[in-house]
Motif scaffolding. Structure first.
Motif, mmCIF file in Angstrom:
data_model
loop_
_atom_site.group_PDB
_atom_site.id
_atom_site.type_symbol
_atom_site.label_atom_id
_atom_site.label_comp_id
_atom_site.label_asym_id
_atom_site.label_seq_id
_atom_site.Cartn_x
_atom_site.Cartn_y
_atom_site.Cartn_z
ATOM 1 N N LYS A 119 -1.950 32.978 -5.380
ATOM 2 C CA LYS A 119 -2.340 31.783 -4.641
ATOM 3 C C LYS A 119 -3.507 31.099 -5.330
ATOM 4 N N ARG A 120 -3.604 29.797 -5.150
ATOM 5 C CA ARG A 120 -4.743 29.058 -5.695
ATOM 6 C C ARG A 120 -6.041 29.574 -5.073
ATOM 7 N N TRP A 121 -7.155 29.309 -5.745
ATOM 8 C CA TRP A 121 -8.429 29.867 -5.312
ATOM 9 C C TRP A 121 -8.833 29.400 -3.919
ATOM 10 N N SER A 122 -8.417 28.187 -3.531
ATOM 11 C CA SER A 122 -8.805 27.655 -2.220
ATOM 12 C C SER A 122 -7.911 28.166 -1.094
ATOM 13 N N SER A 123 -6.963 29.069 -1.429
ATOM 14 C CA SER A 123 -6.128 29.713 -0.410
ATOM 15 C C SER A 123 -6.315 31.225 -0.428
ATOM 16 N N LYS A 124 -7.454 31.670 -0.953
ATOM 17 C CA LYS A 124 -7.776 33.092 -0.943
ATOM 18 C C LYS A 124 -8.878 33.352 0.079
ATOM 19 N N PHE A 125 -8.859 34.573 0.630
ATOM 20 C CA PHE A 125 -9.746 34.869 1.747
ATOM 21 C C PHE A 125 -10.379 36.243 1.597
ATOM 22 N N ILE A 126 -11.626 36.321 2.036
ATOM 23 C CA ILE A 126 -12.277 37.611 2.256
ATOM 24 C C ILE A 126 -12.081 37.959 3.730
ATOM 25 N N TYR A 127 -11.939 39.234 4.018
ATOM 26 C CA TYR A 127 -11.801 39.637 5.413
ATOM 27 C C TYR A 127 -13.001 39.106 6.210
ATOM 28 N N PRO A 128 -12.768 38.509 7.376
ATOM 29 C CA PRO A 128 -13.843 37.804 8.103
ATOM 30 C C PRO A 128 -14.793 38.746 8.830
ATOM 31 N N ILE A 129 -15.521 39.552 8.069
ATOM 32 C CA ILE A 129 -16.421 40.532 8.674
ATOM 33 C C ILE A 129 -17.663 39.887 9.269
ATOM 34 N N ASN A 130 -17.945 38.663 8.901
ATOM 35 C CA ASN A 130 -18.988 37.894 9.582
ATOM 36 C C ASN A 130 -18.739 36.406 9.330
ATOM 37 N N ARG A 131 -19.627 35.582 9.844
ATOM 38 C CA ARG A 131 -19.397 34.140 9.823
ATOM 39 C C ARG A 131 -19.326 33.569 8.408
ATOM 40 N N GLU A 132 -20.020 34.173 7.463
ATOM 41 C CA GLU A 132 -20.044 33.641 6.097
ATOM 42 C C GLU A 132 -18.673 33.712 5.430
ATOM 43 N N TYR A 133 -17.792 34.559 5.919
ATOM 44 C CA TYR A 133 -16.485 34.736 5.292
ATOM 45 C C TYR A 133 -15.351 34.178 6.143
ATOM 46 N N ILE A 134 -15.673 33.258 7.021
ATOM 47 C CA ILE A 134 -14.659 32.557 7.807
ATOM 48 C C ILE A 134 -14.495 31.179 7.194
ATOM 49 N N TRP A 135 -13.343 30.925 6.592
ATOM 50 C CA TRP A 135 -13.111 29.615 5.989
ATOM 51 C C TRP A 135 -11.625 29.268 6.053
ATOM 52 N N CYS A 136 -11.346 27.991 5.900
ATOM 53 C CA CYS A 136 -9.978 27.493 6.100
ATOM 54 C C CYS A 136 -9.172 27.531 4.804
ATOM 55 N N ASP A 137 -7.876 27.373 4.954
ATOM 56 C CA ASP A 137 -6.993 27.157 3.808
ATOM 57 C C ASP A 137 -7.139 25.701 3.395
ATOM 58 N N TYR A 138 -7.252 25.458 2.097
ATOM 59 C CA TYR A 138 -7.585 24.099 1.639
ATOM 60 C C TYR A 138 -6.752 23.733 0.422
ATOM 61 N N ASN A 139 -6.298 22.493 0.402
ATOM 62 C CA ASN A 139 -5.592 21.959 -0.758
ATOM 63 C C ASN A 139 -6.612 21.267 -1.649
ATOM 64 N N ASN A 140 -6.978 21.926 -2.746
ATOM 65 C CA ASN A 140 -8.030 21.380 -3.603
ATOM 66 C C ASN A 140 -7.545 20.224 -4.466
ATOM 67 N N VAL A 141 -6.239 19.920 -4.441
ATOM 68 C CA VAL A 141 -5.710 18.797 -5.221
ATOM 69 C C VAL A 141 -5.865 17.489 -4.456
ATOM 70 N N ASP A 142 -5.417 17.477 -3.187
ATOM 71 C CA ASP A 142 -5.548 16.234 -2.409
ATOM 72 C C ASP A 142 -6.715 16.274 -1.426
ATOM 73 N N ASN A 143 -7.572 17.311 -1.553
ATOM 74 C CA ASN A 143 -8.787 17.405 -0.735
ATOM 75 C C ASN A 143 -8.497 17.298 0.760
ATOM 76 N N SER A 144 -7.678 18.231 1.258
ATOM 77 C CA SER A 144 -7.371 18.248 2.679
ATOM 78 C C SER A 144 -7.089 19.676 3.118
ATOM 79 N N GLU A 145 -7.304 19.959 4.390
ATOM 80 C CA GLU A 145 -6.951 21.259 4.930
ATOM 81 C C GLU A 145 -5.437 21.403 4.883
#
Length: 503
Positions: free
Chosen positions: A159-185
């Motif tokens: 997967k592209r880098w903007s669709s990779k995730f760390i396990y959400p063990i705290n708030r710093e690792y909670i993030w969305c899936d993102y399309n870095n080409v068209d700049n949208s979720e």
């Protein structure tokens, strides 16, 4: 058909759906096969963090309120941290070089400020100064990135880098899936399934919702966490700003306002969060619970519209589960057949609901011939959508948690595997140290409708000898997992391995 309130919720208008949203009005908008249980959990955590922020800013009163249907913030993105972890292709080369630290730092910063393109992604002087102030050596910087990278979910995926995730063990690792080409979720891996999981929890009884709010708030607000410190040392924490009113997003659509499976789901999550376990262990269990209860919800809706009990209430889906063996038996045959039956009920549910929904969405078509042509066209679209996104989705969820398998067969059937059984034991026992083995199997039947040693039907062709052997195989599997103890009085107990002095 009380849940089919197409008059009050025009899904075509709300979500821009092109065809009559038959399937969405029955099961919700929307589940997609690309979203595995862990991705459902990641999206769920994004929603919870978003609603936590909304409560802090007094947009909503409670994080898990039934009336919550708006996102007042965009999801966390954490681009800079993700770039350091997944787009920092020069890091290994720099680390292996024999250059002095000063040169290593310069090469790293030149790459981050020059080679990473895009206003959202390129590093600024403030980002570089932040790293400089937090790391005395390049070696320390490298080690922190490697430590955090080891917490990546599915690290070998392409997967592209903007669709990779760390396990959400705290708030710093909670993030969305993102399309870095068209700049949208992106809606491929966060396709709203996590929003529907959130809404299920919002439809649980009030006392459970308040307990969920307390526990998830503690999860998000935990400060004494070394992993949170590491993340903050690498990247400036993302500031959270409310969206303008015109840019706020509607949450997904979940048709039923009340179902027993919502209560059971919320109870299981509360039990898990209350356990004295490491967060990574809780995340694994919660992912299994999300997978099971999502698949169970889809089948429960199928029962709602096709199969009623004598008192008029919908029956619950039942799962005839085989403890994996090499040889075929009557349990395996019945389980395979039950899956086929459940899928047919999903198809009949759609068929039963189409006439009522069509009448509400096609009011402006007066000619009967035109209505018939349009109905057949829309019915075909709905059946195609059902086949692609709903019929197989419970099996995607169940397969990832280890609840269905085709091992030694050509067809799927329900099975009990170590991974899922571990989560079931921990969730069922909760804070209890042990549970008598027969009572454990009874709890599986009564709570999850998972049948091991009994048949769910009086006229079943399942042999009692096979059921007895299945129960024996379960006890052997639990014993091998260290979760069963045999006592001298011929009693066997399922035990919680996380509690000391079990027996």
């Amino acid at each position: 058909m009380d849940n089919l309130n197409a008059n009050t919720v025009d899904l075509k208008k709300t979500y821009g759906i092109k065809n009559i949203p038959f399937v969405e009005h029955v099961w919700g908008h929307r589940f997609r096969p690309e979203q595995t249980p862990m991705l459902l959990l990641f999206e769920l955590m994004c929603i919870i963090e978003n609603q936590y922020q909304a409560k802090q800013h007094e947009f909503i009163k409670n994080i898990f309120a039934p009336e919550n249907d708006i996102l007042y913030f965009r999801h966390r993105r954490n681009f800079k941290l993700r770039i350091l972890l997944y787009q920092n292709e020069i890091l290994e080369t720099i680390h292996r070089s024999t250059a002095p630290d000063k040169e290593k730092w310069q090469r790293q910063f030149d790459f981050l400020m020059g080679d990473i393109k895009g206003d959202n992604f390129s590093f600024k002087e403030a980002d570089i100064d932040h790293i400089k102030n937090n790391f005395k050596s390049f070696e320390n910087f490298y080690n922190v990135i490697k430590i955090l990278g080891s917490l990546t979910f599915d690290p070998l995926s392409n997967k592209r880098w903007s669709s990779k995730f760390i396990y959400p063990i705290n708030r710093e690792y909670i993030w969305c899936d993102y399309n870095n080409v068209d700049n949208s979720e992106d809606r491929r891996f966060f396709s709203r399934g996590g929003e529907l999981v959130y809404l299920m929890l919002c439809r649980a009884p009030n006392e459970l919702r308040l307990e969920l709010e307390r526990l998830f708030t503690e999860w998000l607000e935990e400060k004494d966490d070394s992993y949170s410190t590491l993340a903050k040392s690498l990247a400036i924490s993302e500031k959270r700003y409310p969206l303008e009113e015109t840019n706020r997003k509607n949450l997904g659509y979940l048709p039923p306002h009340e179902m027993n499976c919502f209560t059971t789901f919320a109870e299981d999550i509360v039990r898990t969060l209350n356990l004295n376990l490491e967060k990574l262990d809780k995340i694994k269990i919660m992912s299994d619970l999300v997978g099971f209860h999502t698949g169970n919800y889809i089948y429960s809706v199928g029962e709602m519209y096709t199969n009623m009990s004598n008192n008029g209430s919908p029956k619950c889906p039942t799962y005839i589960a085989e403890v994996l063996t090499k040889t075929s038996n009557s349990i395996r045959k019945a389980s395979i057949q039950s899956i086929s039956t459940q899928r047919n009920r999903l198809k009949r549910s759609l068929t039963n609901c189409i006439p009522n929904l069509f009448d509400q969405y096609a009011l402006d078509i007066e000619e009967e011939s035109d209505r018939k042509v349009f109905l057949e066209e829309q019915r075909g679209e709905a059946e195609d959508y059902l086949g692609k996104n709903i019929l197989g989705y419970p099996h995607i969820c169940f397969r990832h948690i280890g609840f269905v398998s085709r091992k030694n067969t050509r067809s799927f059937r329900y099975v009990v595997t170590e991974d899922f059984l571990h989560s079931l034991v921990i969730t069922l026992l909760g804070s209890e140290k042990r549970l008598e083995f027969r009572k454990f199997m009874k709890a599986l039947r009564e709570r999850y409708n998972i049948f091991i040693d009994q048949s769910p039907f009086e006229d079943s062709e399942i042999l009692q000898s096979d059921l007895n052997r299945n129960a024996k195989n379960l006890s052997v599997l639990l014993y091998q997992m260290g979760m069963l103890r045999h006592l001298s009085d011929a009693c066997s107990y399922v035990v919680n391995p996380y509690l000391e002095d079990t027996l």
